[in-house]
Design a protein around this motif. Sequence first.
Motif, mmCIF file in Angstrom:
data_model
loop_
_atom_site.group_PDB
_atom_site.id
_atom_site.type_symbol
_atom_site.label_atom_id
_atom_site.label_comp_id
_atom_site.label_asym_id
_atom_site.label_seq_id
_atom_site.Cartn_x
_atom_site.Cartn_y
_atom_site.Cartn_z
ATOM 1 N N PRO A 104 0.832 -1.209 0.000
ATOM 2 C CA PRO A 104 0.000 0.000 0.000
ATOM 3 C C PRO A 104 0.863 1.255 0.000
ATOM 4 C CG PRO A 104 -0.055 -1.048 2.148
ATOM 5 C CD PRO A 104 0.699 -1.965 1.234
ATOM 6 N N ALA A 105 0.369 2.282 -0.663
ATOM 7 C CA ALA A 105 1.093 3.556 -0.718
ATOM 8 C C ALA A 105 0.947 4.285 0.613
ATOM 9 C CB ALA A 105 0.550 4.415 -1.849
ATOM 10 N N ALA A 106 2.015 4.902 1.043
ATOM 11 C CA ALA A 106 1.981 5.668 2.288
ATOM 12 C C ALA A 106 1.214 6.972 2.057
ATOM 13 C CB ALA A 106 3.395 5.977 2.756
ATOM 14 N N ALA A 107 0.507 7.403 3.070
ATOM 15 C CA ALA A 107 -0.252 8.653 2.973
ATOM 16 C C ALA A 107 0.701 9.838 2.994
ATOM 17 C CB ALA A 107 -1.231 8.750 4.128
ATOM 18 N N ASP A 108 0.311 10.899 2.320
ATOM 19 C CA ASP A 108 1.099 12.130 2.295
ATOM 20 C C ASP A 108 1.136 12.724 3.706
ATOM 21 O OD1 ASP A 108 2.393 14.468 1.568
ATOM 22 O OD2 ASP A 108 0.568 15.433 0.819
ATOM 23 N N PRO A 109 2.318 12.993 4.276
ATOM 24 C CA PRO A 109 2.398 13.528 5.640
ATOM 25 C C PRO A 109 1.653 14.854 5.815
ATOM 26 C CG PRO A 109 4.566 12.793 4.917
ATOM 27 C CD PRO A 109 3.639 12.708 3.736
ATOM 28 N N ALA A 110 1.686 15.714 4.803
ATOM 29 C CA ALA A 110 0.979 16.992 4.910
ATOM 30 C C ALA A 110 -0.529 16.764 4.966
ATOM 31 C CB ALA A 110 1.343 17.892 3.736
ATOM 32 N N LEU A 111 -1.011 15.816 4.170
ATOM 33 C CA LEU A 111 -2.435 15.495 4.168
ATOM 34 C C LEU A 111 -2.848 14.892 5.513
ATOM 35 C CD1 LEU A 111 -5.053 15.380 2.530
ATOM 36 C CD2 LEU A 111 -4.335 13.137 1.720
#
Length: 151
Positions: free
Chosen positions: A19-26
């Motif tokens: 799975p792709a990691a979530a954007d830290p800013a988001l």
Amino acid sequence: MHTETRETPIARFLSKGPPAAADPALMAEAFRWSALRVVSKTATVSLAGNRYAVDPALVGRRVECRYDPEDLSRLDVFLEGRPAGAGVPFVIGRHVHPAVPQAEQAPPTPTGVDYLGMILAAEEAAARDGIAYRELADPGHNDANDEEDAS
């Protein structure tokens, strides 16, 4: 094992790759808190005991303030869902929102120094070495005359 896919749930989940990691800013934006405030006549909003200067064009308008509850030094202002600038803090009296649970502090380790006992000993020593006013010489009295009277 799933009866239709003939795969275990984890195998099915990982079949298209990791799975792709979530954007830290988001992620940071997702966990921010928000509060609705009306901008005062002086173009300020109040939040958790702190006052923030905002755009003077927002005076009298209801705005949404988005912030990190663990860092009240930054406040983003939104008007009708659109960014309307940042709130600039005047003086930060509270750095963390009061609803944020604080970590328990360890009890202080004793130093072994009895400060109260030291103060009490100093006070008692000062009282012991006090002035005996009856032993002071009378400034109007001449000691030379006393010696002549005694002879």
